[in-house]
Design an enzyme around this catalytic site. Structure first.
Site, short mmCIF file in Angstrom:
data_model
loop_
_atom_site.label_atom_id
_atom_site.label_comp_id
_atom_site.label_asym_id
_atom_site.label_seq_id
_atom_site.Cartn_x
_atom_site.Cartn_y
_atom_site.Cartn_z
N ASP A 228 16.63 22.63 3.48
CA ASP A 228 17.42 23.75 2.96
C ASP A 228 18.74 23.80 3.72
O ASP A 228 18.77 24.14 4.90
CB ASP A 228 16.63 25.05 3.14
CG ASP A 228 17.38 26.27 2.63
OD1 ASP A 228 18.50 26.11 2.10
OD2 ASP A 228 16.84 27.39 2.77
N THR B 283 34.92 19.89 -6.88
CA THR B 283 35.10 20.01 -8.33
C THR B 283 36.55 20.31 -8.74
O THR B 283 37.33 20.87 -7.96
CB THR B 283 34.20 21.16 -8.86
OG1 THR B 283 34.47 21.41 -10.23
CG2 THR B 283 34.45 22.46 -8.10
N TYR C 20 32.13 30.19 -9.50
CA TYR C 20 31.74 28.82 -9.11
C TYR C 20 32.90 28.11 -8.42
O TYR C 20 32.75 27.55 -7.33
CB TYR C 20 31.27 28.04 -10.34
CG TYR C 20 31.13 26.55 -10.09
CD1 TYR C 20 30.14 26.05 -9.26
CD2 TYR C 20 32.00 25.63 -10.71
CE1 TYR C 20 30.03 24.68 -9.02
CE2 TYR C 20 31.90 24.28 -10.48
CZ TYR C 20 30.90 23.81 -9.64
OH TYR C 20 30.80 22.46 -9.40
#
Length: 284
Positions: free
Chosen positions: A38, A103, A127
């Site tokens: 994690d 991105t 996002y």
């Protein structure tokens, strides 16, 4: 042999890295899912690094549910910002090079010319905002980092636009797809090859790079090519974004300038439609 940690080990990019790295005998890739490691748990990462001699860390883990992020800011922030920062900080302790995937959504899409690495980032959705904060956290925590911004990622694996279109094309006679959002589809296998090229490079100029396939397309163009190449008979209708409202705003134009990465790695980047043909051939 180099030990390379790959987070987000079950995702499409990690799966493509598995495929590309099979022929790389000098690389030992350790793929971990969020259940196995994690990245929002700093101590878990630190302990993993203590037990394994990691030369490179490729962070493919991300909260990518763009629309859900609008109402789930905390979850998106935990993974995209806190997780990225944790990895970067631990990499700095162990002198591990971090390759972090980002991105085109860090841009607002208001330009009509190519976005370069020097352009101001103005994300227009949660996002994109969390991914930009993640980039900043990486850069502030550790100098030996490579941030690769990519766009419209698809492959034979996982859930993506290519596979969604093939599914809908088989189920419906008529389909509307957005025509006024412009970018570049990116075959995840091509991105995986670029990541491996960075790992093999003896001298790296660290920093931020843009990578997508070559060319420009709307989502309508992308869908049209998918149906044409796969010989799927469906009536495709071009629609405007306002006719298909989504919780998260998307950049209207996000075509990226890739001259920096081409110079850094001395590579020729495939045209998006040529890579799409390969993916469709593999799927069939």
């Amino acid at each position: 042999m180099k030990n390379i940690l790959v987070t987000g080990g079950n995702g499409q990019l990690a799966t493509c890295l598995k495929e590309v790295s099979e022929e790389q005998s000098d690389l030992n890739l350790l793929f971990v899912s969020s259940k196995q490691l994690d990245i929002t748990d700093y101590n878990a990462i630190n302990n993993f690094f203590k037990k394994n001699d990691i030369s490179y860390c490729i962070n493919c883990a991300a909260y990518t549910a763009v629309d859900n992020a609008e109402n789930d800011i905390e979850a998106a922030t935990k993974v995209n910002v806190d997780g990225a920062r944790n990895l970067s900080k631990v990499c700095s302790l162990f002198n591990t090079i971090l390759i972090h995937i980002s991105t085109d959504f860090v841009f607002d899409g208001e330009k009509t010319s190519l976005f370069s690495e020097e352009d101001k980032e103005i994300p227009v959705c949660v996002y994109g905002q969390t991914k930009l904060k993640g980039e900043i956290a990486v850069a502030e925590s550790w100098e030996k980092h490579i941030i690769i911004r990519t766009s419209w990622l698809y492959s034979e694996y996982g859930n993506n636009f290519l596979k969604t279109m093939l599914k809908l094309g088989a189920e419906r006679d008529k389909l509307g797809v957005v025509v006024d959002q412009i970018g570049t589809p990116t075959y995840a296998v091509d991105l995986a090859k670029v990541i491996v090229a960075f790992i093999h490079k003896e001298s790296i100029n660290f920093g931020t790079f843009h990578f997508s396939n070559e060319g420009v397309a709307s989502w309508y163009d992308f869908a049209k090519s998918i149906f044409d190449i796969s010989k799927t008979k469906v009536e495709l209708l071009p629609i405007k974004s306002e006719s298909y409202p989504t919780p998260a705003k998307r950049p209207a134009f996000s075509v990226m300038d890739k001259s920096k990465i081409k110079k850094e790695l001395n590579i020729t980047i495939p045209y998006w439609r040529d890579s799409l043909k390969i993916a469709l051939k593999n799927l069939s």
